[in-house]
Structures are given as structure tokens and as C-alpha cells.
Design an enzyme around this catalytic site. Structure first.
Site, PDB file in Angstrom:
ATOM      1  N   ASP A 170       0.789  -1.243   0.000  1.00 35.84           N
ATOM      2  CA  ASP A 170       0.000   0.000   0.000  1.00 35.84           C
ATOM      3  C   ASP A 170       0.821   1.293   0.000  1.00 35.84           C
ATOM      4  O   ASP A 170       1.798   1.402   0.756  1.00 35.84           O
ATOM      5  CB  ASP A 170      -0.872   0.083   1.261  1.00 35.84           C
TER       6      ASP A 170
HETATM    7  N1  DQQ Z   1      -2.199  -3.732   3.974  1.00 32.05           N
HETATM    8  C1  DQQ Z   1      -3.643  -3.810   3.999  1.00 32.05           C
HETATM    9  C2  DQQ Z   1      -3.996  -2.871   5.102  1.00 32.05           C
HETATM   10  C3  DQQ Z   1      -2.934  -3.125   6.097  1.00 32.05           C
HETATM   11  C4  DQQ Z   1      -1.722  -3.282   5.253  1.00 32.05           C
HETATM   12  C5  DQQ Z   1      -4.247  -3.447   2.670  1.00 32.05           C
HETATM   13  C6  DQQ Z   1      -0.710  -4.270   5.787  1.00 32.05           C
HETATM   14  O1  DQQ Z   1      -5.287  -3.099   5.617  1.00 32.05           O
HETATM   15  O2  DQQ Z   1      -2.806  -2.061   7.030  1.00 32.05           O
HETATM   16  O3  DQQ Z   1      -3.525  -3.975   1.604  1.00 32.05           O
HETATM   17  O4  DQQ Z   1       0.430  -4.306   4.975  1.00 32.05           O
END
Ligand code: DQQ
Length: 576
Positions: A66
Site C-alpha cells: 500500500d
Molecule cells: N495492507 C492492507 C492494510 C494493512 C496493510 C491493505 C498491511 O489493511 O494495514 O492492503 O500491509
């Protein structure tokens, strides 16, 4: 002096530089977990250039997911991202940090946040930045604490006079939000950028679920440190499961300029986006926010849930937008995951790219957003070829020669003289992807399929078509847009989906616009001037580097005219 050195000088910095299942795959937050690959001892795997992108954001090596906390500060854009510093699969997550003056060329700094304290010892997960009055950025992020609970923490720059904000401090009064007894501590994450209310109170939303109801819990604070959960969530939708990475922001009703998260009034609408863990797609609604009651109500033109509007009908997830005060626009970042095998990622030495940042604004019809690659990208365009007023009869396919087809930007205006040949639309076809899979790009249609064949090998053993097909429904015409990866590679064991979406567009001008950004292993397409966007990740074996080709085609009986086609070779950006 090469471009990257010049960039370093301009920016004025240094050198470029739980769940173990017997070793099987386990899943955490739907990131697949490969315990034995998370921390590779031999960290100097050769980085494979094949499939690396030329102008997309990606780290030099290892895993990225992300985008986190983008913001603008003292002439510099900051982007953080979920990063594994030890391998090309998800794990050991830190907030890596890069900076840029133009959102295209990036310099990587040391990670801003790494697990180190009881409140984030098991991971520094996603979150957002808020620039407080007086130009003071604050990060809100999810920490996985020593009891494996998801808690919300804050971090502040150690030195506000450093425009690069290299050092970040995680004060000891963290966590500032704990799940408490009512909230599921393993489904409570990804705080949004906070907004300031008329009464001086800060507000943020945190993604969660209660049973299977997706939730955007609302928290309020007078001082940004002490947060209280509101009795009612900002919004929730039954049967949508976990909401990750919620994003909430205002858009002007008419016009392209963006707004800071705190703006309200009758002249704005609000957008709520959530990333649905169950489908791994992102859905948004356009609606009205009532600041006094803190309720958000989607317009009746915005379906709320799985059938809703998506930012992108392809591989685009966990996105995050921010207000860019420099250019008065809202900019959207989204993660485009790999769709090859884990073994391929480990042997490439890297995984994950960010889609090109997009400017987003409200369609004048008030019902959906429009998205367009940020204008800075155009500076990478160099060699252009053009096609003007070229007719394409049924079955015709013309190669666009003279550019680097594996690293290109293509804009096309298609026109047609009549829609009489449009095939009948079956009202039961609600799933665009299923319709695209059924018809494909090669079978003859009425008006379409027509579009581009991207990343095509010389003899078309491999190609990724991006195309339209127009149907006639009872009341109107229905435009289908597809990005079909089924023939993208001769290699087996890859995920090769037929991504598709409908384009809600007025066809009275008898024109349809398409723009595709092609970058070795990614094709990002913008249909109808940014009404429908589709990102595909592909891994051709023959259509690589100089052996990649680009075509324009029509397989419908209605003659299609390419009114204008501009295709540019794209220079490489200096990325990390
Ligand atoms: N990636 C998710 C989120 C979390 C993060 C979404 C963990 O919900 O915080 O891809 O790497």
C-alpha cells in the site's frame, strides 16, 4: 550529467542509492504470508530487469504494497509505502519513505517507521498523513502491538526545518487509539487523513468490520492526541466484510480543482472509498456529508457495496489520495500488485508497483469521479508518432511503428458514424468482466470490439487488447471497456484476468477516447476521458523491450475511424 544525478542535486541530497502453517501459505489481512521467504538471508539476489517498469514508482528491490501517508511539504512530495526490507514477499512491514519534486522522479530515504516499540513491535501497517495548521505533518498509522492487536499510533517529524523530514519520532504516549471491548482488535486499521470540523474538533475514520458489516468507525479529538469513538460510524454497509484503507474527502461539484480534507459546504460533495478485503477491489460512493451529525449519506445514484463504482476495474488496491496545495488538485495513489507467481517474485528480487498518480475530480454529471494521469507525466514523453483520420474496416489491424512500444503513452480518439449495428444488450449482463470474457477481442461484433493491442509479439502469439464494444439496451447504449490479459503471455501459472468495466458516457458526439500507459509489465488505461480505468499486470515472454509492438484494431462490422492517435516513447524516470 545524467538525469538521476541532476535530480539528486536539485533535491539537494545524498547518494542515489503468527502465522506459520508448517511452512505453508497462511493469510493475514489477505496478504499471503510465506514465512520461509519473508526474510531472505542472502539479500543480494540479482534484480531482474525484465518486467521492471520505466516510469512507475517501485523500490529498488523487495516487496511493496500500500501507498501510505502521501503529502506535500515545503516544495517536496512525500510518499511512504508498506515495504518488506528483507524479501520479495509480504512481511517485516515498515513505512519506507521516498521524496520527489514532481511526483514522477523519486529519491528513496531510510524507512520512516519500523517496528520498535510495544505499540508497533509486530508491524507498522497502513495509515495517512495530516498536515496540521502551521505546516506540521503528523502520521496516523496502525501498529500491530505486542499482543497482536491493531492499535492506532501517531508519529511526528523530529526536525521540521528539514524539508526531507528524514527522521520520524513515535512518542511514548502511543497508542492513541485502542480497539477497546467493542471493536474487533484484529480488524481495526488504516486511519484516514483527519479533517478539522467547524467546532475545532479533528475527525478520522478507521476501517473495520462488525461480524460481516463493513465499518468506517469515526473518532473525534480536540488535540489530535486524545481520541473518542463516536457512537455511530461515519458509514457502514452490511455483508461487505472488512473495510481497509478508507479514504474520505470533498470534491467540488463543478470544476477540476481539489480541496483540503476539511472543506465542507453546499458547493461540495464527498467521496468515501473503501478497499474491500473480500474482493480486493476498491469501491467508492459520491454523497453528502453532514458535519454536525457526522453522517455520510451516499447519493441515490451511487450504489453502496459490491456493485458500486470502482476507482479501477483492474489491479489497483489500498489506494490513498491527498490534497496537493501546490497545484490545487487531489492526487490518488494505488498499489498494483504482481500477478505472476511467488517464485517469480523471489527470483525477480522485487514485487509491487504503484500506479501512476492520478488527478481525481467529480464528473460534471455529479455521479462519478474522473481520473487522469498527473500532467507531470507528459514530461517523459519524447518521440511521438501520429495517425490522423484513419479508417479501420472490419478485421483491420494497423501497427503503430516508430516508438518504444514496451514503454509508451498512447492517446486515441475513435469515432463511428452510426450505432445502428450495435448488438442487443442483455439486461442480465451486470458483470462487465463476464461479458468481456464471453466476447473477447477477436470475435466479430457490431460496433466493436475496437481498440489497442498492447505489448504484442511480432506474430501476435502474445498481446493484451484494451478495447471497447458498444451494445444497444432498451433505453440507451452500453459501452463496455476491457483489458484482457488472457493472451498476454505464453507463460503458464500466471493470473491472466479479463478485467472490464462499463463506461457511463454520452455517445452523441459519436466519439470514444482511450489513453493507455504501457510500461513493460503494466498497462493502465483510461476510457472515456477517465470515466473508467483499468490496470492490468502482464508478463509477456516475446513482447519484451524492442520486440514489443503496438496495434490499433477493429473487429466490428461498423467501420471505426481513428480521428487522432498520438503515441509517445516514454523516457525512464529516476525512481529510487
Ligand atoms: N495492507 C492492507 C492494510 C494493512 C496493510 C491493505 C498491511 O489493511 O494495514 O492492503 O500491509
Amino acid at each position: 550529467m545524467n538525469f538521476c544525478t541532476l535530480l539528486s542535486l536539485l533535491l539537494g541530497f545524498f547518494s542515489c542509492s503468527l502465522f506459520v502453517n508448517n511452512g505453508l501459505v497462511a493469510v493475514q489481512a489477505l496478504h499471503k504470508v510465506y514465512p520461509e521467504l519473508q526474510s531472505l538471508e542472502n539479500n543480494d539476489t540479482e534484480i531482474k530487469q525484465l518486467y521492471r517498469t520505466g516510469f512507475h514508482f517501485q523500490p529498488h528491490r523487495h516487496w511493496m504494497n500500500d501507498p501510505n501517508g502521501p503529502f506535500y511539504f515545503k516544495g517536496i512530495y512525500h510518499l511512504f509505502y508498506q515495504y518488506n526490507p528483507e524479501g520479495a514477499v509480504w512481511g517485516n512491514i515498515v513505512w519506507a519513505h521516498s521524496v520527489s519534486r514532481d511526483l514522477i522522479n523519486w529519491k528513496s530515504l531510510k524507512p520512516a517507521l519500523s517496528p520498535s516499540k510495544p505499540f508497533d513491535i509486530n508491524g507498522c501497517w497502513s495509515g495517512s498523513a495530516t498536515v496540521l495548521p502551521g505546516f506540521k505533518p503528523v502520521i496516523l498509522y496502525t501498529g500491530i502491538d505486542s499482543q497482536n492487536r491493531q492499535v492506532q499510533n501517531y508519529a511526528i517529524p523530529a526536525n521540521l526545518s528539514d524539508p526531507l523530514l528524514i527522521e520520524w519520532v513515535k512518542p511514548d504516549n502511543n497508542p492513541i487509539v485502542e480497539p477497546g471491548t467493542e471493536v474487533n482488535a484484529s480488524a481495526f486499521r488504516d486511519p484516514s487523513t483527519a479533517w478539522l470540523s467547524f467546532n475545532g474538533h479533528w475527525k478520522t475514520i478507521i476501517g473495520s468490520r462488525s461480524e460481516q458489516t463493513g465499518m468506517a468507525y469515526l473518532y473525534r479529538s480536540k488535540d489530535f492526541l486524545n481520541w473518542t469513538k463516536a457512537e455511530q460510524p461515519l458509514h457502514s454497509v452490511p455483508n461487505t466484510g472488512m473495510w481497509e484503507c478508507p479514504d474520505f474527502y470533498p470534491v467540488v461539484r463543478f470544476g477540476r480543482f481539489g480541496l483540503d480534507a476539511s472543506v465542507t459546504g453546499n458547493w461540495v460533495k464527498h467521496v468515501l472509498k473503501v478497499s474491500l478485503d473480500l474482493t480486493r477491489y476498491e469501491y467508492y460512493t459520491v454523497g453528502k456529508y453532514y458535519p454536525t451529525t457526522d453522517k455520510y449519506v451516499p447519493d441515490n445514484t451511487s450504489a453502496d457495496g459490491w456493485n458500486g463504482l470502482r476507482y479501477d476495474y483492474g489491479n489497483f488496491y489500498a489506494s490513498k489520495s491527498f490534497y496537493d496545495p501546490m497545484r490545487k488538485r487531489r492526487v490518488l495513489w494505488g498499489w498494483a500488485n504482481e500477478s505472476d507467481s511467488v517464485q517469480d517474485d523471489v527470483s525477480k528480487g522485487w514485487a509491487g508497483i504503484q500506479a501512476i498518480p492520478r488527478t481525481v475530480w467529480l464528473d460534471p454529471n455529479g455521479k462519478q469521479l474522473l481520473q487522469w494521469p498527473i500532467m507531470e507525466l507528459n514530461r517523459l514523453r519524447w518521440k511521438r508518432v501520429m495517425m490522423i483520420h484513419q479508417e479501420l474496416v472490419k478485421g483491420q489491424n494497423i501497427e503503430i511503428k516508430g516508438i518504444t512500444a514496451a514503454q509508451a503513452d498512447v492517446e486515441v480518439i475513435f469515432s463511428f458514424s452510426s450505432l445502428d449495428k450495435a448488438e442487443a444488450f442483455d439486461p442480465s449482463w451486470v458483470d462487465a468482466q463476464a461479458v468481456c470474457s464471453q466476447f473477447g477481442s477477436t470475435a466479430q461484433g457490431g460496433v466493436g470490439p475496437f481498440g489497442l493491442l498492447t505489448l504484442a509479439s511480432e506474430n501476435l502469439e502474445e498481446f493484451t487488447p484494451v478495447f471497447f464494444r458498444i451494445f444497444k439496451a432498451e433505453q440507451n447504449h452500453v459501452v463496455l471497456m476491457c483489458s484482457d490479459a488472457r493472451s498476454s503471455s505464453l507463460k503458464d501459472g500466471l493470473y491472466k484476468p479479463t478485467f472490464a468495466g462499463f463506461v457511463d458516457i454520452d455517445l452523441s458526439s459519436k466519439k470514444l477516447l482511450l489513453r493507455s500507459l504501457i510500461d513493460h509489465s503494466v498497462i493502465e488505461s483510461f476510457g472515456g476521458g477517465g470515466k473508467t480505468c483499468i490496470t492490468s499486470r502482464v508478463y509477456p515472454t516475446k513482447a519484451v523491450f524492442e520486440d514489443a509492438h503496438l496495434h490499433v484494431f477493429n473487429n466490428g462490422t461498423e467501420t471505426i475511424t481513428v480521428e487522432y492517435l498520438g503515441a509517445w516513447s516514454m523516457r525512464s524516470a529516476c525512481v529510487n
